[in-house]
Design a protein around this motif. Structure first.
Motif, PDB file in Angstrom:
ATOM      1  N   ARG A 108       0.838  -1.204   0.000  1.00  0.00           N
ATOM      2  CA  ARG A 108       0.000   0.000   0.000  1.00  0.00           C
ATOM      3  C   ARG A 108       0.872   1.253   0.000  1.00  0.00           C
ATOM      4  O   ARG A 108       0.590   2.224  -0.703  1.00  0.00           O
ATOM      5  CB  ARG A 108      -0.922  -0.009   1.223  1.00  0.00           C
ATOM      6  CG  ARG A 108      -1.640   1.312   1.524  1.00  0.00           C
ATOM      7  CD  ARG A 108      -2.558   1.765   0.393  1.00  0.00           C
ATOM      8  NE  ARG A 108      -3.553   0.792   0.090  1.00  0.00           N
ATOM      9  CZ  ARG A 108      -4.707   0.640   0.723  1.00  0.00           C
ATOM     10  NH1 ARG A 108      -5.032   1.453   1.703  1.00  0.00           N
ATOM     11  NH2 ARG A 108      -5.543  -0.305   0.365  1.00  0.00           N
ATOM     12  N   TYR A 109       1.933   1.234   0.776  1.00  0.00           N
ATOM     13  CA  TYR A 109       2.866   2.365   0.818  1.00  0.00           C
ATOM     14  C   TYR A 109       3.384   2.654  -0.592  1.00  0.00           C
ATOM     15  O   TYR A 109       3.416   3.800  -1.025  1.00  0.00           O
ATOM     16  CB  TYR A 109       4.016   2.033   1.779  1.00  0.00           C
ATOM     17  CG  TYR A 109       5.012   3.138   1.965  1.00  0.00           C
ATOM     18  CD1 TYR A 109       4.812   4.130   2.925  1.00  0.00           C
ATOM     19  CD2 TYR A 109       6.186   3.186   1.226  1.00  0.00           C
ATOM     20  CE1 TYR A 109       5.744   5.146   3.116  1.00  0.00           C
ATOM     21  CE2 TYR A 109       7.120   4.195   1.416  1.00  0.00           C
ATOM     22  CZ  TYR A 109       6.882   5.165   2.359  1.00  0.00           C
ATOM     23  OH  TYR A 109       7.814   6.173   2.547  1.00  0.00           O
ATOM     24  N   GLY A 110       3.767   1.610  -1.314  1.00  0.00           N
ATOM     25  CA  GLY A 110       4.234   1.780  -2.687  1.00  0.00           C
ATOM     26  C   GLY A 110       3.154   2.317  -3.604  1.00  0.00           C
ATOM     27  O   GLY A 110       3.426   3.157  -4.477  1.00  0.00           O
ATOM     28  N   GLU A 111       1.920   1.856  -3.420  1.00  0.00           N
ATOM     29  CA  GLU A 111       0.807   2.336  -4.245  1.00  0.00           C
ATOM     30  C   GLU A 111       0.583   3.834  -4.051  1.00  0.00           C
ATOM     31  O   GLU A 111       0.148   4.526  -4.969  1.00  0.00           O
ATOM     32  CB  GLU A 111      -0.483   1.587  -3.879  1.00  0.00           C
ATOM     33  CG  GLU A 111      -0.485   0.136  -4.287  1.00  0.00           C
ATOM     34  CD  GLU A 111      -1.612  -0.653  -3.642  1.00  0.00           C
ATOM     35  OE1 GLU A 111      -2.472  -0.050  -2.944  1.00  0.00           O
ATOM     36  OE2 GLU A 111      -1.628  -1.886  -3.811  1.00  0.00           O
ATOM     37  N   ILE A 112       0.889   4.331  -2.860  1.00  0.00           N
ATOM     38  CA  ILE A 112       0.713   5.748  -2.559  1.00  0.00           C
ATOM     39  C   ILE A 112       1.907   6.561  -3.041  1.00  0.00           C
ATOM     40  O   ILE A 112       1.754   7.601  -3.684  1.00  0.00           O
ATOM     41  CB  ILE A 112       0.511   5.958  -1.040  1.00  0.00           C
ATOM     42  CG1 ILE A 112      -0.796   5.308  -0.586  1.00  0.00           C
ATOM     43  CG2 ILE A 112       0.556   7.437  -0.677  1.00  0.00           C
ATOM     44  CD1 ILE A 112      -0.936   5.182   0.914  1.00  0.00           C
ATOM     45  N   HIS A 113       3.123   6.090  -2.743  1.00  0.00           N
ATOM     46  CA  HIS A 113       4.322   6.900  -2.972  1.00  0.00           C
ATOM     47  C   HIS A 113       4.938   6.748  -4.364  1.00  0.00           C
ATOM     48  O   HIS A 113       5.529   7.708  -4.863  1.00  0.00           O
ATOM     49  CB  HIS A 113       5.355   6.615  -1.884  1.00  0.00           C
ATOM     50  CG  HIS A 113       4.906   7.105  -0.549  1.00  0.00           C
ATOM     51  ND1 HIS A 113       5.087   8.401  -0.136  1.00  0.00           N
ATOM     52  CD2 HIS A 113       4.232   6.488   0.464  1.00  0.00           C
ATOM     53  CE1 HIS A 113       4.559   8.558   1.061  1.00  0.00           C
ATOM     54  NE2 HIS A 113       4.037   7.417   1.450  1.00  0.00           N
ATOM     55  N   ASP A 114       4.825   5.594  -4.990  1.00  0.00           N
ATOM     56  CA  ASP A 114       5.427   5.419  -6.315  1.00  0.00           C
ATOM     57  C   ASP A 114       4.844   6.374  -7.361  1.00  0.00           C
ATOM     58  O   ASP A 114       5.603   6.983  -8.116  1.00  0.00           O
ATOM     59  CB  ASP A 114       5.302   3.968  -6.786  1.00  0.00           C
ATOM     60  CG  ASP A 114       6.238   3.029  -6.040  1.00  0.00           C
ATOM     61  OD1 ASP A 114       7.110   3.507  -5.279  1.00  0.00           O
ATOM     62  OD2 ASP A 114       6.095   1.799  -6.206  1.00  0.00           O
ATOM     63  N   PRO A 115       3.519   6.545  -7.417  1.00  0.00           N
ATOM     64  CA  PRO A 115       2.981   7.507  -8.399  1.00  0.00           C
ATOM     65  C   PRO A 115       3.449   8.942  -8.148  1.00  0.00           C
ATOM     66  O   PRO A 115       3.617   9.714  -9.088  1.00  0.00           O
ATOM     67  CB  PRO A 115       1.467   7.381  -8.235  1.00  0.00           C
ATOM     68  CG  PRO A 115       1.256   6.023  -7.666  1.00  0.00           C
ATOM     69  CD  PRO A 115       2.445   5.784  -6.770  1.00  0.00           C
ATOM     70  N   GLN A 116       3.678   9.306  -6.885  1.00  0.00           N
ATOM     71  CA  GLN A 116       4.172  10.652  -6.583  1.00  0.00           C
ATOM     72  C   GLN A 116       5.562  10.842  -7.179  1.00  0.00           C
ATOM     73  O   GLN A 116       5.855  11.892  -7.758  1.00  0.00           O
ATOM     74  CB  GLN A 116       4.220  10.873  -5.068  1.00  0.00           C
ATOM     75  CG  GLN A 116       2.867  10.904  -4.421  1.00  0.00           C
ATOM     76  CD  GLN A 116       2.938  10.922  -2.894  1.00  0.00           C
ATOM     77  OE1 GLN A 116       3.999  10.777  -2.295  1.00  0.00           O
ATOM     78  NE2 GLN A 116       1.792  11.101  -2.262  1.00  0.00           N
ATOM     79  N   LEU A 117       6.403   9.827  -7.056  1.00  0.00           N
ATOM     80  CA  LEU A 117       7.745   9.889  -7.632  1.00  0.00           C
ATOM     81  C   LEU A 117       7.662   9.988  -9.154  1.00  0.00           C
ATOM     82  O   LEU A 117       8.346  10.798  -9.765  1.00  0.00           O
ATOM     83  CB  LEU A 117       8.547   8.647  -7.210  1.00  0.00           C
ATOM     84  CG  LEU A 117       9.971   8.552  -7.719  1.00  0.00           C
ATOM     85  CD1 LEU A 117      10.838   9.661  -7.132  1.00  0.00           C
ATOM     86  CD2 LEU A 117      10.553   7.189  -7.367  1.00  0.00           C
ATOM     87  N   ALA A 118       6.808   9.164  -9.747  1.00  0.00           N
ATOM     88  CA  ALA A 118       6.659   9.181 -11.205  1.00  0.00           C
ATOM     89  C   ALA A 118       6.182  10.547 -11.697  1.00  0.00           C
ATOM     90  O   ALA A 118       6.717  11.087 -12.671  1.00  0.00           O
ATOM     91  CB  ALA A 118       5.689   8.092 -11.650  1.00  0.00           C
ATOM     92  N   ARG A 119       5.192  11.118 -11.017  1.00  0.00           N
ATOM     93  CA  ARG A 119       4.688  12.446 -11.414  1.00  0.00           C
ATOM     94  C   ARG A 119       5.783  13.501 -11.308  1.00  0.00           C
ATOM     95  O   ARG A 119       5.945  14.335 -12.191  1.00  0.00           O
ATOM     96  CB  ARG A 119       3.482  12.845 -10.563  1.00  0.00           C
ATOM     97  CG  ARG A 119       2.171  12.309 -11.045  1.00  0.00           C
ATOM     98  CD  ARG A 119       0.990  12.954 -10.328  1.00  0.00           C
ATOM     99  NE  ARG A 119       1.034  12.806  -8.883  1.00  0.00           N
ATOM    100  CZ  ARG A 119       0.606  11.746  -8.207  1.00  0.00           C
ATOM    101  NH1 ARG A 119       0.094  10.718  -8.858  1.00  0.00           N
ATOM    102  NH2 ARG A 119       0.662  11.715  -6.894  1.00  0.00           N
ATOM    103  N   ALA A 120       6.523  13.469 -10.213  1.00  0.00           N
ATOM    104  CA  ALA A 120       7.557  14.487  -9.992  1.00  0.00           C
ATOM    105  C   ALA A 120       8.655  14.416 -11.039  1.00  0.00           C
ATOM    106  O   ALA A 120       9.171  15.449 -11.462  1.00  0.00           O
ATOM    107  CB  ALA A 120       8.151  14.318  -8.596  1.00  0.00           C
ATOM    108  N   LEU A 121       8.995  13.219 -11.496  1.00  0.00           N
ATOM    109  CA  LEU A 121      10.104  13.066 -12.429  1.00  0.00           C
ATOM    110  C   LEU A 121       9.674  12.996 -13.893  1.00  0.00           C
ATOM    111  O   LEU A 121      10.520  12.944 -14.776  1.00  0.00           O
ATOM    112  CB  LEU A 121      10.925  11.815 -12.064  1.00  0.00           C
ATOM    113  CG  LEU A 121      11.657  11.891 -10.728  1.00  0.00           C
ATOM    114  CD1 LEU A 121      12.322  10.562 -10.411  1.00  0.00           C
ATOM    115  CD2 LEU A 121      12.673  13.024 -10.711  1.00  0.00           C
ATOM    116  N   SER A 122       8.383  13.019 -14.151  1.00  0.00           N
ATOM    117  CA  SER A 122       7.890  12.885 -15.530  1.00  0.00           C
ATOM    118  C   SER A 122       7.261  14.157 -16.075  1.00  0.00           C
ATOM    119  O   SER A 122       6.625  14.115 -17.125  1.00  0.00           O
ATOM    120  CB  SER A 122       6.850  11.752 -15.597  1.00  0.00           C
ATOM    121  OG  SER A 122       7.389  10.556 -15.137  1.00  0.00           O
ATOM    122  N   GLN A 123       7.408  15.252 -15.367  1.00  0.00           N
ATOM    123  CA  GLN A 123       6.810  16.506 -15.835  1.00  0.00           C
ATOM    124  C   GLN A 123       7.450  16.922 -17.152  1.00  0.00           C
ATOM    125  O   GLN A 123       8.637  16.715 -17.370  1.00  0.00           O
ATOM    126  CB  GLN A 123       7.039  17.604 -14.788  1.00  0.00           C
ATOM    127  CG  GLN A 123       6.350  17.344 -13.469  1.00  0.00           C
ATOM    128  CD  GLN A 123       4.850  17.320 -13.593  1.00  0.00           C
ATOM    129  OE1 GLN A 123       4.256  18.138 -14.287  1.00  0.00           O
ATOM    130  NE2 GLN A 123       4.218  16.367 -12.925  1.00  0.00           N
TER     131      GLN A 123
END
Length: 194
Positions: A61-76
């Protein structure tokens, strides 16, 4: 006829995640989970399995929450290196923040506490690190393609160095009373990207 659940399994899993994140695996007893989640031991076992299985589900669950945040931050769209720098500074800031540093990162905590002797936990940590490394690698490849990073630079090696730095910032941040230690380390590491 089967009884319906008298609790929200999703909300209970989130609550378990928060307790494990704050206390760690070993310091969290089944009695702590029963009290914190407000549900019976039998319901916990029937829904999630034993404490270890619940912990691994909470880690997912932690990964489900935090992984998309990392992807969004680095994919702008736009320049990639500012996003990478911002990510490193965010991690350093969190590691130095008095209110956040004591809990750290659940993946990093799991790496230190369980991964050395629990292959299931170690695999989940490795998957999380592979994901973060892939996101960093992708951003650095984009930076290279856009001329922000020299052609002589190795985006894969840089991504791995940054992953190790980010995890190290979190470990040192939990134990150090000097916030400048992690901030200075982050800024020195970022000079490698110049």
């Amino acid at each position: 006829m089967a009884r319906t659940k008298e609790f929200d399994p999703d909300a209970a899993l989130q609550s378990a995640l928060e307790l494990f994140w704050a206390r760690g695996y070993e310091a969290t007893s089944m009695a702590d989970l029963v009290e914190h989640l407000g549900i019976g031991r039998a319901s916990i076992y029937a829904t999630y399995g034993n404490k270890r299985e619940l912990y691994l589900k909470a880690l997912d669950r932690y990964g489900e929450i935090h992984d998309p945040q990392l992807a969004r931050a680095l994919s702008q769209p736009g320049p990639a290196l500012p996003a990478v720098r911002a990510m490193v500074r965010l991690y350093a800031g969190e590691a130095a923040d008095e209110t956040r540093r004591s809990i750290g990162c659940l993946v990093t905590n799991t790496a230190a506490e369980l991964a050395p002797h629990d292959t299931g936990a170690a695999r989940k940590v490795e998957l999380s690190w592979e994901y973060a490394e892939a996101m960093l690698h992708s951003a650095l490849l984009r930076a290279q393609a856009q001329g922000e990073l020299g052609e002589d630079r190795d985006p894969r090696a840089l991504a791995r160095m940054l992953l190790v730095l980010l995890q190290g910032l979190r470990v040192v941040g939990k134990a150090s009373s000097d916030p400048a230690r992690v901030r200075d380390a982050a800024e020195q590491a970022l000079k490698i990207l110049d």
